[in-house]
Motif scaffolding. Structure first.
Motif, PDB file in Angstrom:
ATOM      1  N   GLY A 281      -8.754 -33.828  10.688  1.00  0.00           N
ATOM      2  CA  GLY A 281      -7.568 -34.603  10.314  1.00  0.00           C
ATOM      3  C   GLY A 281      -6.816 -34.002   9.136  1.00  0.00           C
ATOM      4  O   GLY A 281      -5.581 -33.960   9.130  1.00  0.00           O
ATOM      5  N   ARG A 282      -7.555 -33.528   8.124  1.00  0.00           N
ATOM      6  CA  ARG A 282      -6.855 -32.995   6.951  1.00  0.00           C
ATOM      7  C   ARG A 282      -6.116 -31.696   7.290  1.00  0.00           C
ATOM      8  O   ARG A 282      -4.985 -31.476   6.843  1.00  0.00           O
ATOM      9  N   GLU A 283      -6.745 -30.869   8.119  1.00  0.00           N
ATOM     10  CA  GLU A 283      -6.058 -29.639   8.549  1.00  0.00           C
ATOM     11  C   GLU A 283      -4.783 -30.003   9.323  1.00  0.00           C
ATOM     12  O   GLU A 283      -3.708 -29.426   9.106  1.00  0.00           O
ATOM     13  N   ILE A 313     -15.771 -40.145   4.698  1.00  0.00           N
ATOM     14  CA  ILE A 313     -16.433 -38.828   4.655  1.00  0.00           C
ATOM     15  C   ILE A 313     -16.646 -38.360   3.209  1.00  0.00           C
ATOM     16  O   ILE A 313     -16.127 -38.952   2.268  1.00  0.00           O
ATOM     17  N   CYS A 314     -17.405 -37.278   3.089  1.00  0.00           N
ATOM     18  CA  CYS A 314     -17.616 -36.598   1.804  1.00  0.00           C
ATOM     19  C   CYS A 314     -18.399 -37.458   0.818  1.00  0.00           C
ATOM     20  O   CYS A 314     -18.198 -37.328  -0.400  1.00  0.00           O
ATOM     21  N   THR A 315     -19.255 -38.344   1.301  1.00  0.00           N
ATOM     22  CA  THR A 315     -19.981 -39.187   0.358  1.00  0.00           C
ATOM     23  C   THR A 315     -21.348 -38.578   0.020  1.00  0.00           C
ATOM     24  O   THR A 315     -22.001 -39.033  -0.912  1.00  0.00           O
ATOM     25  N   GLY A 316     -21.765 -37.533   0.747  1.00  0.00           N
ATOM     26  CA  GLY A 316     -23.094 -36.974   0.478  1.00  0.00           C
ATOM     27  C   GLY A 316     -23.064 -35.604  -0.170  1.00  0.00           C
ATOM     28  O   GLY A 316     -24.091 -35.056  -0.542  1.00  0.00           O
ATOM     29  N   GLU A 317     -21.874 -35.039  -0.320  1.00  0.00           N
ATOM     30  CA  GLU A 317     -21.768 -33.656  -0.791  1.00  0.00           C
ATOM     31  C   GLU A 317     -21.636 -33.572  -2.305  1.00  0.00           C
ATOM     32  O   GLU A 317     -21.068 -34.447  -2.934  1.00  0.00           O
ATOM     33  N   GLU A 318     -22.136 -32.476  -2.861  1.00  0.00           N
ATOM     34  CA  GLU A 318     -21.885 -32.167  -4.272  1.00  0.00           C
ATOM     35  C   GLU A 318     -20.431 -31.703  -4.396  1.00  0.00           C
ATOM     36  O   GLU A 318     -19.838 -31.215  -3.431  1.00  0.00           O
ATOM     37  N   GLN A 321     -19.732 -28.264  -3.153  1.00  0.00           N
ATOM     38  CA  GLN A 321     -19.747 -28.173  -1.683  1.00  0.00           C
ATOM     39  C   GLN A 321     -18.430 -28.668  -1.106  1.00  0.00           C
ATOM     40  O   GLN A 321     -17.867 -28.097  -0.178  1.00  0.00           O
ATOM     41  N   CYS A 322     -17.940 -29.763  -1.669  1.00  0.00           N
ATOM     42  CA  CYS A 322     -16.707 -30.376  -1.203  1.00  0.00           C
ATOM     43  C   CYS A 322     -15.532 -29.422  -1.406  1.00  0.00           C
ATOM     44  O   CYS A 322     -14.676 -29.266  -0.546  1.00  0.00           O
ATOM     45  N   ARG A 323     -15.528 -28.783  -2.557  1.00  0.00           N
ATOM     46  CA  ARG A 323     -14.478 -27.823  -2.892  1.00  0.00           C
ATOM     47  C   ARG A 323     -14.541 -26.646  -1.918  1.00  0.00           C
ATOM     48  O   ARG A 323     -13.531 -26.225  -1.354  1.00  0.00           O
ATOM     49  N   GLY A 324     -15.747 -26.130  -1.682  1.00  0.00           N
ATOM     50  CA  GLY A 324     -15.935 -24.982  -0.788  1.00  0.00           C
ATOM     51  C   GLY A 324     -15.551 -25.336   0.639  1.00  0.00           C
ATOM     52  O   GLY A 324     -14.912 -24.549   1.344  1.00  0.00           O
ATOM     53  N   CYS A 325     -15.933 -26.518   1.047  1.00  0.00           N
ATOM     54  CA  CYS A 325     -15.647 -26.976   2.413  1.00  0.00           C
ATOM     55  C   CYS A 325     -14.136 -27.010   2.643  1.00  0.00           C
ATOM     56  O   CYS A 325     -13.631 -26.499   3.638  1.00  0.00           O
ATOM     57  N   LEU A 326     -13.424 -27.585   1.678  1.00  0.00           N
ATOM     58  CA  LEU A 326     -11.973 -27.683   1.865  1.00  0.00           C
ATOM     59  C   LEU A 326     -11.300 -26.317   1.810  1.00  0.00           C
ATOM     60  O   LEU A 326     -10.339 -26.059   2.518  1.00  0.00           O
ATOM     61  N   GLU A 327     -11.858 -25.454   0.969  1.00  0.00           N
ATOM     62  CA  GLU A 327     -11.304 -24.104   0.877  1.00  0.00           C
ATOM     63  C   GLU A 327     -11.410 -23.405   2.242  1.00  0.00           C
ATOM     64  O   GLU A 327     -10.438 -22.831   2.739  1.00  0.00           O
ATOM     65  N   ARG A 328     -12.576 -23.517   2.857  1.00  0.00           N
ATOM     66  CA  ARG A 328     -12.771 -22.898   4.180  1.00  0.00           C
ATOM     67  C   ARG A 328     -11.856 -23.535   5.222  1.00  0.00           C
ATOM     68  O   ARG A 328     -11.261 -22.856   6.055  1.00  0.00           O
ATOM     69  N   ARG A 329     -11.742 -24.857   5.142  1.00  0.00           N
ATOM     70  CA  ARG A 329     -10.894 -25.549   6.118  1.00  0.00           C
ATOM     71  C   ARG A 329      -9.442 -25.086   6.003  1.00  0.00           C
ATOM     72  O   ARG A 329      -8.768 -24.861   7.000  1.00  0.00           O
ATOM     73  N   MET A 330      -8.959 -24.950   4.757  1.00  0.00           N
ATOM     74  CA  MET A 330      -7.561 -24.536   4.558  1.00  0.00           C
ATOM     75  C   MET A 330      -7.375 -23.072   4.991  1.00  0.00           C
ATOM     76  O   MET A 330      -6.394 -22.729   5.638  1.00  0.00           O
TER      77      MET A 330
HETATM   78 FE1  FES Z   1     -15.861 -33.066   1.033  1.00  0.00          FE
HETATM   79 FE2  FES Z   1     -15.588 -31.502   3.198  1.00  0.00          FE
HETATM   80  S1  FES Z   1     -17.406 -32.336   2.362  1.00  0.00           S
HETATM   81  S2  FES Z   1     -14.116 -32.049   1.724  1.00  0.00           S
END
Ligand code: FES
Ligand code: SAM
Length: 346
Positions: A281-283, A313-318, A321-330
């Motif tokens: 969805g964010r992408e 979403i994103c309630t279990g990540e450090e 991790q959240c920053r890295g995940c979004l970076e990869r998604r973008m």
């Molecule tokens: Fe938080 Fe993906 S886990 S942005």
């Protein structure tokens, strides 16, 4: 013809209420494609393929309000309440700074613990530690004096979604203790005090119609908020709206494109709620004209408790991790996260 309306919007950044309503009721796949193409063109013209990041720190889920849609409303007795200490908030910002964040959003319920003095101390300390950062507050309705004090302490921006620009609709989403007029007055005061102001609304909230949405769009057109937070409404199991359906990905993305064309410089987030109703969805939000994402910097042990809606979403990540995940998604869609305050380019 709806195509003509879309071209008119792209050129004049303005439509009548009736035209906005038609833009919604008469949309089809072809018009959505055209709208998206024009919105992305504007977005790329102003912001290139940069995506601004805001580190979201959810400082408290204690709230005196009882908004019918919200999972942390005061009458939800199943909600386990928490409040971060000033030290915890400051250390979330420190951690975020090291991860490359230059904007912190302090968001929370209307919790009377957070007096002007306490918030002022937090704001001043974060600014002292990181003078190149912007601070955004999202703490609901306060007095003019309070907003002025916090601005003086160093807050740069304030997010206060208007929720709906239709007074009757407002009263269907909120108890009578809350007033449409005061919400709108707060936005006006924030503007007068020199904040960069964020308005916004949920897509698909109960009782929303194409007419109320047209009013939202007209409000955005006239108020021109620097930021506009829109995401799908998602029901929460412990609220009166538990059985209502969620807003859709399709309409949220369509409205993101419309808002980009209404006010091309607007800072427009692809929200966590959008990522909750669809795995990408964010992408898809970014590909519709959004230019901001807001990864979570809250301590992991409180994230689940800041549950505005089910299955967030994103309630279990450090945070990292959240920053890295979004970076990869973008990166996967040809966009890149940038390290900067990410102010509006007017
Ligand atoms: Fe938080 Fe993906 S886990 S942005
Ligand atoms: N208390 C502050 C305020 O009123 O602005 C900030 C916190 S409030 C929880 C932030 C936003 O969450 C609200 O403006 C609302 O639009 C959104 N929100 C609340 N419940 C939601 C739901 N069930 N689905 C989607 N968004 C929701």
């Amino acid at each position: 013809m709806i195509q003509e309306l879309i071209h008119k919007l792209a050129q004049s950044h303005s439509l009548s209420l009736e035209e906005y309503e038609r833009l919604i009721t008469e949309r089809d796949e072809e018009s959505a494609r055209l709208l998206k193409r024009l919105a992305v063109q504007e977005r790329v013209r102003i912001y290139g393929h940069d995506v601004y990041v805001r580190g979201l720190i959810e400082i408290s889920n204690i709230c005196k309000n009882d908004c019918y849609y919200c999972g942390i409303r005061c009458s939800n007795t199943n909600c386990e309440r928490y409040r971060l200490t000033p030290e915890q908030i400051i250390s979330c910002a420190d951690e975020g700074y090291d991860l490359g964040f230059r904007t912190f959003v302090l968001q929370g319920g209307e919790d009377s613990y957070f007096t002007d003095e306490i918030l002022g101390r937090i704001i001043r300390e974060i600014k002292q530690n990181h003078s190149d950062c912007a601070i955004t507050l999202s703490l609901g309705e306060r007095t003019r004096e309070s907003y002025a004090y916090l601005r003086e302490a160093g807050a740069d921006r304030y997010l206060l979604r208007h929720e709906t620009a239709d007074k009757t609709h407002y009263s269907q989403l909120h108890p009578s203790s809350m007033s449409f007029e005061n919400r709108m007055k707060c936005l006006q005061i924030l503007r007068e005090l020199g904040y960069q102001v964020g308005a916004g609304f949920m897509v698909g909230s109960p009782f929303q119609t194409s007419k109320t949405l047209a009013e939202d769009l007209k409000f955005i057109e006239t108020f021109k908020p620097e930021m506009c937070g829109i995401g799908p409404f998602i029901p929460h199991k412990d609220t009166p709206f538990r059985d209502c359906g969620s807003g859709t990905l399709e309409l949220t993305c369509y409205l993101l494109s419309v808002i980009r064309l209404i006010y091309p410089p607007v800072l427009l987030p692809a929200t966590t709620a959008l990522g909750t109703i669809h795995p990408t969805g964010r992408e898809l939000g970014i590909l519709s004209g959004a230019n901001v994402v807001m990864p979570n910097l809250s301590p992991v042990n409180v994230r689940k408790k800041y549950e505005l809606y089910d299955n967030k979403i994103c309630t279990g990540e450090e945070s990292a991790q959240c920053r890295g995940c979004l970076e990869r998604r973008m990166n996967s869609i040809g966009y890149k996260i940038v390290t900067s305050r990410g102010d509006i380019i007017k």
